[in-house]
Design a protein around this motif. Sequence first.
Motif, PDB file in Angstrom:
ATOM      1  N   LEU A 156       0.845  -1.195   0.000  1.00 44.21           N
ATOM      2  CA  LEU A 156       0.000   0.000   0.000  1.00 44.21           C
ATOM      3  C   LEU A 156       0.879   1.243   0.000  1.00 44.21           C
ATOM      4  O   LEU A 156       1.679   1.458   0.900  1.00 44.21           O
ATOM      5  N   LEU A 157       0.727   2.064  -1.040  1.00 41.12           N
ATOM      6  CA  LEU A 157       1.514   3.296  -1.141  1.00 41.12           C
ATOM      7  C   LEU A 157       0.711   4.521  -0.725  1.00 41.12           C
ATOM      8  O   LEU A 157       1.255   5.468  -0.178  1.00 41.12           O
ATOM      9  N   TRP A 158      -0.610   4.514  -0.999  1.00 39.32           N
ATOM     10  CA  TRP A 158      -1.439   5.680  -0.715  1.00 39.32           C
ATOM     11  C   TRP A 158      -2.894   5.266  -0.712  1.00 39.32           C
ATOM     12  O   TRP A 158      -3.287   4.360  -1.455  1.00 39.32           O
ATOM     13  N   GLU A 159      -3.684   5.898   0.146  1.00 43.39           N
ATOM     14  CA  GLU A 159      -5.125   5.650   0.138  1.00 43.39           C
ATOM     15  C   GLU A 159      -5.884   6.929   0.425  1.00 43.39           C
ATOM     16  O   GLU A 159      -5.402   7.807   1.128  1.00 43.39           O
ATOM     17  N   ASP A 160      -7.058   7.025  -0.172  1.00 42.97           N
ATOM     18  CA  ASP A 160      -7.976   8.143   0.053  1.00 42.97           C
ATOM     19  C   ASP A 160      -9.313   7.515   0.397  1.00 42.97           C
ATOM     20  O   ASP A 160     -10.090   7.152  -0.492  1.00 42.97           O
ATOM     21  N   SER A 161      -9.568   7.341   1.695  1.00 46.33           N
ATOM     22  CA  SER A 161     -10.768   6.620   2.113  1.00 46.33           C
ATOM     23  C   SER A 161     -12.043   7.406   1.816  1.00 46.33           C
ATOM     24  O   SER A 161     -13.095   6.805   1.604  1.00 46.33           O
ATOM     25  N   LYS A 162     -11.960   8.715   1.760  1.00 42.59           N
ATOM     26  CA  LYS A 162     -13.144   9.526   1.467  1.00 42.59           C
ATOM     27  C   LYS A 162     -13.649   9.260   0.044  1.00 42.59           C
ATOM     28  O   LYS A 162     -14.847   9.113  -0.179  1.00 42.59           O
ATOM     29  N   ARG A 163     -12.726   9.162  -0.902  1.00 41.74           N
ATOM     30  CA  ARG A 163     -13.098   8.934  -2.310  1.00 41.74           C
ATOM     31  C   ARG A 163     -12.907   7.482  -2.747  1.00 41.74           C
ATOM     32  O   ARG A 163     -13.074   7.174  -3.918  1.00 41.74           O
ATOM     33  N   MET A 164     -12.510   6.628  -1.820  1.00 40.81           N
ATOM     34  CA  MET A 164     -12.268   5.200  -2.083  1.00 40.81           C
ATOM     35  C   MET A 164     -11.308   5.008  -3.267  1.00 40.81           C
ATOM     36  O   MET A 164     -11.632   4.404  -4.273  1.00 40.81           O
ATOM     37  N   ARG A 165     -10.100   5.541  -3.097  1.00 39.62           N
ATOM     38  CA  ARG A 165      -9.038   5.393  -4.094  1.00 39.62           C
ATOM     39  C   ARG A 165      -7.795   4.899  -3.391  1.00 39.62           C
ATOM     40  O   ARG A 165      -7.549   5.267  -2.241  1.00 39.62           O
ATOM     41  N   LEU A 166      -7.006   4.071  -4.082  1.00 39.74           N
ATOM     42  CA  LEU A 166      -5.751   3.636  -3.495  1.00 39.74           C
ATOM     43  C   LEU A 166      -4.725   3.353  -4.575  1.00 39.74           C
ATOM     44  O   LEU A 166      -5.064   3.128  -5.729  1.00 39.74           O
ATOM     45  N   VAL A 167      -3.468   3.393  -4.164  1.00 41.20           N
ATOM     46  CA  VAL A 167      -2.344   3.097  -5.046  1.00 41.20           C
ATOM     47  C   VAL A 167      -1.526   2.007  -4.374  1.00 41.20           C
ATOM     48  O   VAL A 167      -1.191   2.103  -3.198  1.00 41.20           O
ATOM     49  N   VAL A 168      -1.238   0.956  -5.155  1.00 42.82           N
ATOM     50  CA  VAL A 168      -0.445  -0.152  -4.630  1.00 42.82           C
ATOM     51  C   VAL A 168       0.789  -0.355  -5.506  1.00 42.82           C
ATOM     52  O   VAL A 168       0.797   0.001  -6.680  1.00 42.82           O
ATOM     53  N   LYS A 169       1.811  -0.930  -4.912  1.00 47.98           N
ATOM     54  CA  LYS A 169       3.030  -1.246  -5.657  1.00 47.98           C
ATOM     55  C   LYS A 169       2.706  -2.242  -6.761  1.00 47.98           C
ATOM     56  O   LYS A 169       1.898  -3.149  -6.581  1.00 47.98           O
ATOM     57  N   ALA A 170       3.378  -2.083  -7.889  1.00 48.32           N
ATOM     58  CA  ALA A 170       3.176  -3.002  -9.013  1.00 48.32           C
ATOM     59  C   ALA A 170       3.594  -4.425  -8.634  1.00 48.32           C
ATOM     60  O   ALA A 170       3.090  -5.389  -9.209  1.00 48.32           O
ATOM     61  N   ASP A 171       4.469  -4.568  -7.631  1.00 51.66           N
ATOM     62  CA  ASP A 171       4.937  -5.889  -7.195  1.00 51.66           C
ATOM     63  C   ASP A 171       3.795  -6.799  -6.748  1.00 51.66           C
ATOM     64  O   ASP A 171       3.903  -8.020  -6.857  1.00 51.66           O
ATOM     65  N   ILE A 172       2.717  -6.221  -6.225  1.00 51.54           N
ATOM     66  CA  ILE A 172       1.621  -7.052  -5.718  1.00 51.54           C
ATOM     67  C   ILE A 172       0.409  -7.023  -6.649  1.00 51.54           C
ATOM     68  O   ILE A 172      -0.696  -7.422  -6.258  1.00 51.54           O
ATOM     69  N   LEU A 173       0.598  -6.576  -7.871  1.00 50.14           N
ATOM     70  CA  LEU A 173      -0.514  -6.433  -8.813  1.00 50.14           C
ATOM     71  C   LEU A 173      -1.256  -7.752  -9.026  1.00 50.14           C
ATOM     72  O   LEU A 173      -2.492  -7.789  -8.990  1.00 50.14           O
ATOM     73  N   THR A 174      -0.537  -8.842  -9.212  1.00 54.48           N
ATOM     74  CA  THR A 174      -1.172 -10.149  -9.440  1.00 54.48           C
ATOM     75  C   THR A 174      -2.001 -10.567  -8.233  1.00 54.48           C
ATOM     76  O   THR A 174      -3.155 -10.976  -8.374  1.00 54.48           O
ATOM     77  N   GLU A 175      -1.434 -10.439  -7.050  1.00 57.13           N
ATOM     78  CA  GLU A 175      -2.150 -10.807  -5.822  1.00 57.13           C
ATOM     79  C   GLU A 175      -3.370  -9.917  -5.615  1.00 57.13           C
ATOM     80  O   GLU A 175      -4.433 -10.383  -5.203  1.00 57.13           O
ATOM     81  N   MET A 176      -3.225  -8.624  -5.925  1.00 50.07           N
ATOM     82  CA  MET A 176      -4.329  -7.682  -5.758  1.00 50.07           C
ATOM     83  C   MET A 176      -5.467  -8.008  -6.722  1.00 50.07           C
ATOM     84  O   MET A 176      -6.643  -7.987  -6.323  1.00 50.07           O
ATOM     85  N   LYS A 177      -5.130  -8.322  -7.969  1.00 51.48           N
ATOM     86  CA  LYS A 177      -6.160  -8.695  -8.950  1.00 51.48           C
ATOM     87  C   LYS A 177      -6.931  -9.919  -8.478  1.00 51.48           C
ATOM     88  O   LYS A 177      -8.157  -9.958  -8.563  1.00 51.48           O
ATOM     89  N   GLU A 178      -6.212 -10.913  -7.989  1.00 54.07           N
ATOM     90  CA  GLU A 178      -6.852 -12.140  -7.505  1.00 54.07           C
ATOM     91  C   GLU A 178      -7.735 -11.839  -6.296  1.00 54.07           C
ATOM     92  O   GLU A 178      -8.855 -12.334  -6.200  1.00 54.07           O
ATOM     93  N   PHE A 179      -7.253 -11.020  -5.394  1.00 54.39           N
ATOM     94  CA  PHE A 179      -8.037 -10.646  -4.219  1.00 54.39           C
ATOM     95  C   PHE A 179      -9.332  -9.951  -4.641  1.00 54.39           C
ATOM     96  O   PHE A 179     -10.421 -10.285  -4.163  1.00 54.39           O
ATOM     97  N   LEU A 180      -9.246  -8.982  -5.550  1.00 56.85           N
ATOM     98  CA  LEU A 180     -10.429  -8.248  -5.993  1.00 56.85           C
ATOM     99  C   LEU A 180     -11.382  -9.145  -6.776  1.00 56.85           C
ATOM    100  O   LEU A 180     -12.605  -8.998  -6.679  1.00 56.85           O
ATOM    101  N   ARG A 181     -10.839 -10.092  -7.540  1.00 61.94           N
ATOM    102  CA  ARG A 181     -11.691 -11.031  -8.276  1.00 61.94           C
ATOM    103  C   ARG A 181     -12.509 -11.859  -7.293  1.00 61.94           C
ATOM    104  O   ARG A 181     -13.701 -12.073  -7.469  1.00 61.94           O
ATOM    105  N   ARG A 182     -11.879 -12.305  -6.213  1.00 64.38           N
ATOM    106  CA  ARG A 182     -12.590 -13.091  -5.184  1.00 64.38           C
ATOM    107  C   ARG A 182     -13.666 -12.260  -4.494  1.00 64.38           C
ATOM    108  O   ARG A 182     -14.690 -12.785  -4.092  1.00 64.38           O
ATOM    109  N   GLN A 183     -13.440 -10.953  -4.368  1.00 65.28           N
ATOM    110  CA  GLN A 183     -14.421 -10.086  -3.715  1.00 65.28           C
ATOM    111  C   GLN A 183     -15.698  -9.947  -4.534  1.00 65.28           C
ATOM    112  O   GLN A 183     -16.771  -9.711  -3.986  1.00 65.28           O
TER     113      GLN A 183
END
Length: 102
Positions: free
Chosen positions: A73-100
């Motif tokens: 996690l590099l940055w988050e804006d909880s008010k607008r529901m935006r976040l920036v994550v390192k490209a290193d975890i892109l695959t894991e993040m995609k899989e996590f969001l797909r499961r959601q």
Amino acid sequence: MHGLQIVSFLQQNAHPRVAERIPSVPENVTDQIRLWESDLNRVEMEPAHFYDEFPSKDVFEAACDFAREYGGLLWEDSKRMRLVVKADILTEMKEFLRRQKQ
């Protein structure tokens, strides 16, 4: 060009009347140039991915927690529901969001 090079350039190219003064470049100017240079040196470029379309606040918060656990996690804006994550975890993040979505 580095801060010292800029100050040196200003000293060497000062108007003759200004060049007579000591220092020829005012201290507040040299201080500002050094501050500007130190700010530039603080910034790092890192490949990242921006997310901004979450179906709910719960999914957004879970995604932030997930990215935080992976150290991505590099940055988050909880008010607008935006976040920036390192490209290193892109695959894991995609899989996590797909499961959601299921």
